[in-house]
Design a protein around this motif. Structure first.
Motif, PDB file in Angstrom:
ATOM      1  N   ILE A  54      20.247  37.458 -43.013  1.00  0.00           N
ATOM      2  CA  ILE A  54      20.222  36.686 -43.924  1.00  0.00           C
ATOM      3  C   ILE A  54      18.431  36.483 -43.937  1.00  0.00           C
ATOM      4  O   ILE A  54      18.078  36.905 -45.517  1.00  0.00           O
ATOM      5  CB  ILE A  54      21.151  35.557 -43.889  1.00  0.00           C
ATOM      6  N   ILE A  55      18.646  35.637 -43.297  1.00  0.00           N
ATOM      7  CA  ILE A  55      16.640  36.139 -43.483  1.00  0.00           C
ATOM      8  C   ILE A  55      16.040  36.527 -43.851  1.00  0.00           C
ATOM      9  O   ILE A  55      14.767  36.729 -44.570  1.00  0.00           O
ATOM     10  CB  ILE A  55      15.924  34.826 -42.238  1.00  0.00           C
ATOM     11  N   SER A  56      15.716  37.702 -42.652  1.00  0.00           N
ATOM     12  CA  SER A  56      15.358  38.631 -42.211  1.00  0.00           C
ATOM     13  C   SER A  56      15.258  39.714 -44.002  1.00  0.00           C
ATOM     14  O   SER A  56      14.698  40.091 -44.287  1.00  0.00           O
ATOM     15  CB  SER A  56      15.242  39.559 -41.099  1.00  0.00           C
ATOM     16  N   LEU A  57      16.439  39.735 -44.543  1.00  0.00           N
ATOM     17  CA  LEU A  57      16.814  40.510 -45.751  1.00  0.00           C
ATOM     18  C   LEU A  57      15.662  39.652 -47.227  1.00  0.00           C
ATOM     19  O   LEU A  57      15.163  40.666 -47.463  1.00  0.00           O
ATOM     20  CB  LEU A  57      18.182  40.858 -46.095  1.00  0.00           C
ATOM     21  N   ILE A  58      15.980  38.461 -46.895  1.00  0.00           N
ATOM     22  CA  ILE A  58      15.214  38.367 -48.178  1.00  0.00           C
ATOM     23  C   ILE A  58      13.789  38.312 -47.747  1.00  0.00           C
ATOM     24  O   ILE A  58      13.175  37.792 -49.115  1.00  0.00           O
ATOM     25  CB  ILE A  58      16.250  36.189 -48.331  1.00  0.00           C
ATOM     26  N   ILE A  59      13.256  37.542 -46.818  1.00  0.00           N
ATOM     27  CA  ILE A  59      12.401  37.984 -45.840  1.00  0.00           C
ATOM     28  C   ILE A  59      11.701  40.023 -46.722  1.00  0.00           C
ATOM     29  O   ILE A  59      10.537  39.310 -47.285  1.00  0.00           O
ATOM     30  CB  ILE A  59      11.837  37.677 -45.690  1.00  0.00           C
ATOM     31  N   LEU A  61      12.810  41.311 -49.009  1.00  0.00           N
ATOM     32  CA  LEU A  61      13.137  41.424 -50.886  1.00  0.00           C
ATOM     33  C   LEU A  61      11.976  41.329 -50.577  1.00  0.00           C
ATOM     34  O   LEU A  61      11.172  41.545 -51.863  1.00  0.00           O
ATOM     35  CB  LEU A  61      14.332  40.908 -50.951  1.00  0.00           C
ATOM     36  N   GLY A  62      11.368  39.659 -50.553  1.00  0.00           N
ATOM     37  CA  GLY A  62       9.768  39.477 -50.968  1.00  0.00           C
ATOM     38  C   GLY A  62       9.047  39.629 -51.237  1.00  0.00           C
ATOM     39  O   GLY A  62       8.381  40.611 -51.968  1.00  0.00           O
TER      40      GLY A  62
END
Length: 196
Positions: A54-59, A61-62
């Motif tokens: 989840i954290i890697s996908l959010i980063i 995307l940003g």
């Protein structure tokens, strides 16, 4: 500005490595005909891996949104025309074979493997940003971007200035005789922002 974009490209290129690492950190027992261990135990076994994914996908995307907005903001005023092109998308497989496959084979249960992974990522990132090969990015390929080595003619009004070679990152296909505007990311590497 260029070094920030190179670092952003590197972070983006490692997106799916961290998703894979997240899945490797999950302890999901699988037996055919076995008894289900329950949702609570399943969550306890896989929580760390889910957080990594989840954290890697959010980063990622940003970082992708940052790159897209910086490309649109810094688009060149000159338009260029493609005279000749060569597809470079096969280079992405070299990147995957060189970096992803060895890093996925680590044992992510041991702390010393995490330390070695972080050191390798820093070293690879330094090489990635210092070299001009930062555009070989498997994540961009999955997002629909393509790589071309294009011979372009720079034009101002109707006066032809010169021919030069440019590695072009673009979303979708690039054809001979296309006219476009681009942002220079590094010497000889640009990203197409607008087809005219």
């Amino acid at each position: 500005m260029r070094i920030i974009q190179k670092v952003a490209f590197y972070i983006l290129s490692m997106a799916f490595l961290f998703v894979i690492v997240g899945f490797l950190c999950m302890d999901i027992p699988f037996e055919i005909g076995g008894e289900f261990i329950g949702w609570t135990q399943l969550w306890n076994n896989s929580r760390f891996g889910v957080y990594i994914v989840i954290i890697s996908l959010i980063i990622e995307l940003g970082v992708y949104k940052y790159l897209k907005s910086s490309w649109n903001k810094n688009s060149a005023e000159l338009s260029v025309m493609v005279v000749k092109k060569e597809d470079l998308n096969y280079n992405i497989l070299n990147f995957i074979a060189s970096y992803f496959v060895p890093l996925v084979s680590f044992n992510y249960v041991k702390l010393n493997h995490w330390i070695v992974l972080l050191l390798l990522l820093v070293i690879i990132g330094f090489i990635f940003c210092k070299s001009n090969g930062f555009y070989n990015n498997p994540t961009l390929a999955l997002l629909g971007f393509r790589l071309y080595n294009a011979e372009i003619v720079t034009q101002k009004v109707e006066e032809v200035e010169k021919k030069e070679s440019l590695i072009v990152i673009c979303q979708g296909e690039l054809s001979v005789n296309d006219k476009f505007q681009y942002v220079m990311l590094s010497d000889g590497v640009g990203v197409l922002t607008t087809i005219i």
